[in-house]
Write an enzyme that holds these catalytic residues in place. Structure first.
Site, mmCIF file in Angstrom:
data_model
loop_
_atom_site.group_PDB
_atom_site.id
_atom_site.type_symbol
_atom_site.label_atom_id
_atom_site.label_comp_id
_atom_site.label_asym_id
_atom_site.label_seq_id
_atom_site.Cartn_x
_atom_site.Cartn_y
_atom_site.Cartn_z
ATOM 1 N N SER A 171 0.829 -1.211 0.000
ATOM 2 C CA SER A 171 0.000 0.000 0.000
ATOM 3 C C SER A 171 0.863 1.261 0.000
ATOM 4 O O SER A 171 2.046 1.234 0.322
ATOM 5 C CB SER A 171 -0.887 0.011 1.227
ATOM 6 N N LYS A 172 0.227 2.346 -0.343
ATOM 7 C CA LYS A 172 0.898 3.642 -0.388
ATOM 8 C C LYS A 172 1.543 3.976 0.957
ATOM 9 O O LYS A 172 2.561 4.614 1.032
ATOM 10 C CB LYS A 172 -0.117 4.736 -0.729
ATOM 11 N N ARG A 173 0.911 3.508 1.997
ATOM 12 C CA ARG A 173 1.387 3.784 3.358
ATOM 13 C C ARG A 173 2.885 3.476 3.496
ATOM 14 O O ARG A 173 3.613 4.162 4.176
ATOM 15 C CB ARG A 173 0.544 2.936 4.316
#
Ligand code: GLU
Length: 360
Positions: free
Chosen positions: A262-264
């Protein structure tokens, strides 16, 4: 498994490269690719090269190039040849190599292995839609493939815009990926690919092939997302009479739920990890295990012990899981290794930033 038939070059003949496009900051995925190239080169007493792939002028930025270089240096991944340090096969920035690409483009055009294509965007889009509507994978129809020399000259003189397409031979392209084994791609449905917008604007696959050859790259180690580029690059090598380097496609990095990272985590630049208080040793140790595993219980590896232990045989095919807890554990370990003096020094910028201390 590393297949037996692969004989690596003698020690000292290995030349690997990390070839980022400076269109964003250095992320974990890119840094992991750089690290594996670096470890493989150093393990084999070879040379590690940094090549900046900045032919996409609109999207490339000097600030990104700077971030990539600073992040790599901070991690301790130093290159032997590159835009700043030079080397025998420079320049190492693609935007400074345009005359080299033009020479090879002209050669392909002269040998009729490539041709000018005058189709407009609208025409190509309509063709794409039509092919999709009849259940075909989109590919170039070949409309401009057989224009006469005179016709091409007339259109060019009339100033009609054109791109350069490579005549993709219909065949089965086979190569041995050092991690994945034998792979085969059928190119019969590929259609002729665009390799340059004009003589001075080469596109990725073409520029990459020319540079890997000119820079004598022995192993191309890159992310799995590039697998579909490899047959195109091999066909270009064949057309240009270049030997092919060996190919190694590293597994994708997946989130803990086994879906795309994920972008996280992925969208976070290495410099962001630095700001958050992660130490370079922890990140290097962590990234080495994203797809590689030496076997056994040992978890702590400095960059020099990684060089000793690293082998492509122990790189996995399946996705590598990104587990932030492991990074935190490693970071804790490396923080505790630091002396009080060193820790104080490392903490000072954070204390100043938080307003607990005055800058002297
Ligand atoms: N410039 C390409 C990228 O950033 C390089 C891919 C390759 O290693 O061939 O993805």
């Amino acid at each position: 498994m590393l297949s037996e038939e692969f004989k690596f070059q003698k020690p000292g003949e290995v030349r690997t490269r990390f070839a980022p496009a400076p269109t964003g900051v250095l992320h974990i995925g890119g840094a992991r690719t750089a690290l594996f190239n670096y470890l493989f080169a150093k393990k084999n007493e070879g040379v590690f090269i940094l090549r900046i792939e900045d032919t996409d002028i609109e999207r490339s930025g000097q600030e990104y190039e700077k971030d990539i270089m600073e992040s790599l240096k901070w991690l301790g991944i130093e290159w032997d040849e590159g835009p700043d340090v030079g080397g025998d096969y420079g320049p190492y920035r693609q935007s400074e190599r345009l005359n080299i690409y033009a020479k090879y483009l002209e050669k392909l055009l002269a040998e009729d292995k490539a041709y000018y294509c005058f189709c407009s965007e609208e025409e190509l889009e309509a063709q794409r839609q039509y092919q999709l509507s009849i259940g075909e994978a989109p590919h170039y129809s070949g409309k401009c493939a057989n224009l006469s020399k005179e016709e091409v000259q007339r259109l060019r003189e009339a100033g009609k815009s054109a791109v350069i397409r490579f005549r993709v031979p219909s065949k089965k392209v086979r190569f041995n990926d050092l991690i994945r084994g034998k792979l085969e791609f059928d190119t019969s449905l590929m259609g002729d690919i665009v390799i340059a917008k004009d003589l001075t604007i080469p596109l990725y696959n073409f520029a990459c092939v020319v540079d890997d050859f000119e820079m004598k790259i022995s192993q191309v180690i890159r992310g799995e997302e590039h697998i579909s580029n490899t047959p195109k690059q091999i066909l270009l090598q064949e057309a240009l009479n270049f030997p092919s380097p060996q190919y190694v496609h590293l597994p994708m990095i997946l989130g803990p739920d086994r879906t795309k990272l994920s972008k996280r985590y992925e969208a976070v630049g290495i410099s962001e990890y630095k700001k958050e208080g992660y130490l370079p040793e922890a990140l290097v140790n962590f990234m080495a295990f994203l797809g590689w595993n030496p076997g056994g219980e040992r978890e702590i590896y400095s960059i020099s012990s990684l060089i000793k232990e690293f082998s492509l045989e122990r790189v996995q095919k399946g996705g590598a899981i990104f587990n932030i807890k492991r990074l935190d554990f490693l970071n804790g370990f490396y923080i505790r290794q630091r002396s009080v003096e060193k820790l104080t020094e490392l903490c000072l910028p954070y204390l100043i930033e938080a307003g607990f201390l005055e800058k002297i």
